[in-house]
Design an enzyme around this catalytic site. Structure first.
Site, PDB file in Angstrom:
ATOM      1  N   HIS A  22       0.832  -1.203   0.000  1.00 13.06           N
ATOM      2  CA  HIS A  22       0.000   0.000   0.000  1.00 13.06           C
ATOM      3  C   HIS A  22       0.868   1.256   0.000  1.00 13.06           C
ATOM      4  O   HIS A  22       1.537   1.559   0.982  1.00 13.06           O
ATOM      5  CB  HIS A  22      -0.894  -0.013   1.241  1.00 13.06           C
ATOM      6  CG  HIS A  22      -1.851   1.125   1.334  1.00 13.06           C
ATOM      7  ND1 HIS A  22      -1.831   2.029   2.362  1.00 13.06           N
ATOM      8  CD2 HIS A  22      -2.877   1.487   0.527  1.00 13.06           C
ATOM      9  CE1 HIS A  22      -2.805   2.904   2.209  1.00 13.06           C
ATOM     10  NE2 HIS A  22      -3.449   2.599   1.090  1.00 13.06           N
ATOM     11  N   GLU A  49       0.626  -0.888  -4.873  1.00 10.11           N
ATOM     12  CA  GLU A  49      -0.565  -0.040  -4.960  1.00 10.11           C
ATOM     13  C   GLU A  49      -0.142   1.416  -4.950  1.00 10.11           C
ATOM     14  O   GLU A  49       0.799   1.796  -4.238  1.00 10.11           O
ATOM     15  CB  GLU A  49      -1.500  -0.328  -3.778  1.00 10.11           C
ATOM     16  CG  GLU A  49      -2.831   0.425  -3.812  1.00 10.11           C
ATOM     17  CD  GLU A  49      -2.804   1.807  -3.154  1.00 10.11           C
ATOM     18  OE1 GLU A  49      -3.781   2.556  -3.304  1.00 10.11           O
ATOM     19  OE2 GLU A  49      -1.782   2.136  -2.484  1.00 10.11           O
ATOM     20  N   ASP A  51      -1.807   5.695  -5.587  1.00  6.02           N
ATOM     21  CA  ASP A  51      -2.850   6.648  -5.945  1.00  6.02           C
ATOM     22  C   ASP A  51      -2.265   7.576  -6.995  1.00  6.02           C
ATOM     23  O   ASP A  51      -1.073   7.912  -6.939  1.00  6.02           O
ATOM     24  CB  ASP A  51      -3.269   7.475  -4.728  1.00  6.02           C
ATOM     25  CG  ASP A  51      -3.660   6.606  -3.545  1.00  6.02           C
ATOM     26  OD1 ASP A  51      -4.711   5.969  -3.617  1.00  6.02           O
ATOM     27  OD2 ASP A  51      -2.902   6.571  -2.554  1.00  6.02           O
ATOM     28  N   HIS A  64      -1.343  10.843  -2.677  1.00 13.11           N
ATOM     29  CA  HIS A  64      -2.669  10.526  -2.156  1.00 13.11           C
ATOM     30  C   HIS A  64      -3.524  11.760  -1.949  1.00 13.11           C
ATOM     31  O   HIS A  64      -4.654  11.844  -2.437  1.00 13.11           O
ATOM     32  CB  HIS A  64      -2.547   9.755  -0.841  1.00 13.11           C
ATOM     33  CG  HIS A  64      -3.879   9.406  -0.228  1.00 13.11           C
ATOM     34  ND1 HIS A  64      -4.543  10.254   0.645  1.00 13.11           N
ATOM     35  CD2 HIS A  64      -4.675   8.316  -0.367  1.00 13.11           C
ATOM     36  CE1 HIS A  64      -5.688   9.700   1.009  1.00 13.11           C
ATOM     37  NE2 HIS A  64      -5.792   8.525   0.414  1.00 13.11           N
ATOM     38  N   GLU A 137      -5.016   3.466  -8.179  1.00 15.36           N
ATOM     39  CA  GLU A 137      -6.269   4.119  -7.798  1.00 15.36           C
ATOM     40  C   GLU A 137      -6.323   5.547  -8.329  1.00 15.36           C
ATOM     41  O   GLU A 137      -5.410   6.334  -8.082  1.00 15.36           O
ATOM     42  CB  GLU A 137      -6.422   4.150  -6.278  1.00 15.36           C
ATOM     43  CG  GLU A 137      -7.714   4.837  -5.836  1.00 15.36           C
ATOM     44  CD  GLU A 137      -7.841   5.013  -4.338  1.00 15.36           C
ATOM     45  OE1 GLU A 137      -8.697   5.847  -3.918  1.00 15.36           O
ATOM     46  OE2 GLU A 137      -7.105   4.357  -3.581  1.00 15.36           O
TER      47      GLU A 137
END
Length: 273
Positions: A22, A49, A51, A64, A137
């Site tokens: 993450h 992962e 953003d 993020h 994301e």
């Protein structure tokens, strides 16, 4: 220019969940920095992962928050700044502000603490010496709306990763964003992130049958019925953010296929890998 697509086979189905780092190995290293992702890869994470947000001059960067107060100690907004401006900022010192006073602290490569572009992260994964997947994301709401997904799919296309067999899946809390990705790249895997358990009954009629569902671990813990409903419906489940043995046990009981964790090395240890 399009990179030559790498021919890779997806790993066979496994009984244990995929461990996804993450924002990189973000428990130990400043999130979304190259250092955090290199550490996660070296720790053995199956996937990374991130953003992504769009800069004022059209670059996708791994950040993020919409503003930079927390990670770069400035009041600027990512969407109003050019990549060159972001490149002048330090995205790593906030994690360990006293490191310069620690004589035993390892030397840090300044490049590892700069803003990380999605393209650089994709290159890092592509060039690593084993198969690595990515979960990207897109953040909403944003002033650029659907341009974020369009630019993302274009970037994936440069790697030959906008089609079936891609190591990349795209996630969002926005059903419109996920739908947009499917229109732009129908063969890509997508994940509908679920922030609150009570949102699922509203989302269920509008999400695609083959969309992966991404609930938060707190919702699965506090509302066990959500997990049971997803399993009963035959949904593939990817869970965020799983950092403890107790939370991993919930995921194992549900048979989830991916756990997204700030502590990938710890998750791998708990799984005996």
């Amino acid at each position: 220019m399009r990179r030559t697509p790498r021919i890779r086979r997806r790993p066979r189905e496994r009984s244990l969940p995929q461990v996804v780092a993450h924002r990189g190995s973000s428990h130990a290293t400043a999130e979304h920095t190259l250092a955090a992702y290199v550490r996660a890869l070296d720790e053995g994470a199956d996937a990374l992962e991130c953003d992504v947000r769009l800069t004022a001059d059209g670059h996708l960067v791994c950040v993020h928050d919409r503003n930079l107060r927390r990670t770069a100690a400035t009041t600027g907004l990512v969407s109003t700044m050019n990549l060159a401006e972001l490149d002048e900022l330090d995205f790593a010192s906030w994690k360990n502000p006293w490191s310069e006073l620690d004589d035993e602290a390892p030397d840090r490569d300044p490049e590892h603490g700069k803003v990380l572009t999605l393209r650089k992260l994709l290159e890092t994964a592509a060039d690593y010496d084993r198969y690595v997947e990515l979960a990207v994301e897109t953040k909403h709401p944003t002033r650029y709306g659907g341009l974020v997904e369009r630019r993302l799919v274009e970037t994936l296309g440069d790697f030959g990763w906008d089609r079936a067999g891609s190591p990349v899946r795209v996630m969002s809390f926005s059903v419109n964003a996920v739908s947009r990705v499917r229109r732009l790249a129908p063969e890509l895997d997508v994940v509908m992130l679920v922030d609150k358990a009570h949102h699922w009954p509203v989302l269920r009629p509008v999400v695609g049958e083959d969309w992966i569902i991404g609930p938060g671990i707190e919702e699965l813990r506090d509302h066990p019925g959500l997990g049971r409903h997803l399993v009963k419906a035959g949904r593939e489940i990817h869970v965020w953010t799983v950092n403890t043995a107790e939370d991993l046990e919930i995921c194992l009981d549900l048979g989830v296929t991916a756990v997204i964790s700030d502590r990938p090395a710890y998750m791998l240890e708990l799984l005996g890998r």
